[in-house]
Design a protein around this motif. Structure first.
Motif, PDB file in Angstrom:
ATOM      1  N   GLU A 131      -2.178  21.919  -1.624  1.00 47.61           N
ATOM      2  CA  GLU A 131      -2.061  22.858  -2.736  1.00 47.61           C
ATOM      3  C   GLU A 131      -0.647  23.409  -2.854  1.00 47.61           C
ATOM      4  O   GLU A 131      -0.137  23.627  -3.958  1.00 47.61           O
ATOM      5  CB  GLU A 131      -3.063  23.997  -2.595  1.00 47.61           C
ATOM      6  N   ALA A 134       1.387  20.768  -4.485  1.00 51.28           N
ATOM      7  CA  ALA A 134       1.051  20.694  -5.903  1.00 51.28           C
ATOM      8  C   ALA A 134       1.673  21.849  -6.676  1.00 51.28           C
ATOM      9  O   ALA A 134       2.182  21.669  -7.794  1.00 51.28           O
ATOM     10  CB  ALA A 134      -0.463  20.697  -6.077  1.00 51.28           C
ATOM     11  N   GLU A 135       1.665  23.040  -6.091  1.00 51.61           N
ATOM     12  CA  GLU A 135       2.255  24.198  -6.756  1.00 51.61           C
ATOM     13  C   GLU A 135       3.760  24.025  -6.924  1.00 51.61           C
ATOM     14  O   GLU A 135       4.322  24.367  -7.972  1.00 51.61           O
ATOM     15  CB  GLU A 135       1.948  25.462  -5.956  1.00 51.61           C
ATOM     16  N   ARG A 138       4.229  21.648  -9.686  1.00 49.44           N
ATOM     17  CA  ARG A 138       3.931  22.286 -10.965  1.00 49.44           C
ATOM     18  C   ARG A 138       5.111  23.138 -11.439  1.00 49.44           C
ATOM     19  O   ARG A 138       5.461  23.145 -12.626  1.00 49.44           O
ATOM     20  CB  ARG A 138       2.661  23.146 -10.814  1.00 49.44           C
ATOM     21  N   ALA A 141       7.763  20.660 -12.758  1.00 50.56           N
ATOM     22  CA  ALA A 141       7.202  19.527 -13.488  1.00 50.56           C
ATOM     23  C   ALA A 141       8.113  19.023 -14.599  1.00 50.56           C
ATOM     24  O   ALA A 141       7.986  17.873 -15.031  1.00 50.56           O
ATOM     25  CB  ALA A 141       5.837  19.909 -14.064  1.00 50.56           C
ATOM     26  N   ALA A 165       0.001  17.451 -10.984  1.00 52.05           N
ATOM     27  CA  ALA A 165       0.758  18.661 -11.317  1.00 52.05           C
ATOM     28  C   ALA A 165       2.000  18.364 -12.132  1.00 52.05           C
ATOM     29  O   ALA A 165       2.475  19.218 -12.886  1.00 52.05           O
ATOM     30  CB  ALA A 165       1.138  19.405 -10.032  1.00 52.05           C
TER      31      ALA A 165
END
Length: 326
Positions: A131, A134-135, A138, A141, A165
């Protein structure tokens, strides 16, 4: 008569930088300065424990070269004076900077280039919980290219999370020698499915003879397996690209020669860096011209950069000012 000085600097990172071999919270760099009359040349290097380097050893190597440097040793002589590594890199880049300032031209002119163009850099996502990776993806991105660190055979979930993400970003996976050949063969088709464009150093250096004859569905790039031209022949037939870093090559002089030979051998180029300030990235901008992949995001990972530093807008790096280097 030239005067040589060297010092250690520590630059805090915005977030811990984690790869398969460990983590760090600051960039510890060695800066060499060579002064001659009104001119001063600077070079920055990162001692790297993976290659048996410490700050103390790098400073000792620079000190051991003092007499020759202050007597006027040039870049060609330096190649035989010190082995490839951080100490020679700091001195080599300082000599490039000094020579450019003495001549009143830019360093890229000395390297045979009429101009220096901006380049787009990767942005690195450190190894961590899925996570968290992924953050980070993000939050970045919109960047054109992300490089994510993996550390084990079961990190496919992290790659998938980063892809979700950042669906538009080009992805590079950097294993830092953490995989086995069986891991690679199992993961490669899945990485292709997730749109990974490149896998960097999947196997430990010294064990990549397993790659001979392997038709990888995703291109492979040598990093730890390639330092100088001495290792280049072994990379042909195993890798499609090679990652050239100034600290591994021992400076811009060897790195440019290595890049030319790699091209002649049919290999693509990735230009990488250790985590450091803009002073370490500036010489690599010359090397990065025309490279398939540029990974010079070191300053983006710091809480602050030196001033003046490189101008970086998003992922686009502008050529350095002469006040910074070259």
């Amino acid at each position: 008569m030239a005067a040589l000085a060297a010092r250690v600097e520590r630059w805090p990172l915005a977030q811990p930088f984690v790869i398969s071999r460990g983590a760090k919270t600051q960039a510890e760099v060695v800066v060499a300065e060579i002064a001659e009359g009104p001119h001063r040349g600077r070079g920055e290097a990162v001692p790297y424990p993976r290659y048996g380097e410490t700050v103390e050893d790098v400073l000792a190597q620079i000190e051991g070269a003092r007499a020759r440097i202050e007597a006027g040793c040039g870049r060609a002589e330096l190649q035989g004076l010190l082995p490839a590594g951080a100490a020679r890199n700091a001195l080599d880049c300082a000599l490039w900077d000094l020579e450019a300032k003495r001549a009143g031209v830019r360093a890229w002119t000395l390297a045979g280039r009429a101009r220096l163009d901006p380049v787009k850099t990767c942005f690195t996502i450190s190894l961590g919980p899925v996570e968290a990776m992924a953050e980070a993806a993000r939050a970045n991105a919109r960047r054109p290219m992300l490089k994510l660190k993996i550390g084990a055979r079961d990190d496919l979930d992290a790659v998938a999370a980063v892809r979700e993400a950042a669906p538009r970003a080009r992805l590079i996976v950097d294993a830092n020698e953490a995989l086995t050949f069986d891991d690679l063969r199992r993961l490669a088709p899945e990485l292709v499915r997730l749109g990974v464009m490149l896998v960097e150093q999947p196997l430990p250096a010294g064990e990549d003879d397993a790659l001979e004859g392997y038709d990888s569905p995703v291109p492979l790039c040598a990093d730890e397996s390639l330092h100088t031209r001495a290792e280049l022949a072994a990379c042909v037939g195993r890798y499609g690209l090679v990652n050239i870093k100034l600290d591994k090559a021992g400076g811009l002089t060897e790195a440019l020669a290595l890049a030319a030979d790699a091209r002649a051998a049919g290999l693509g180029l990735m230009v990488g860096c250790m985590v450091a300030t803009s002073l370490a990235m500036a010489p690599a901008m010359i090397l990065a011209q025309g490279a398939e992949v540029v990974d010079l995001d070191g300053p983006l990972l710091l809480t602050r950069d030196r001033e003046p530093g490189l101008t970086i807008e998003g992922s686009m790096i502008a050529p350095p000012s002469s006040d910074l280097w070259g």
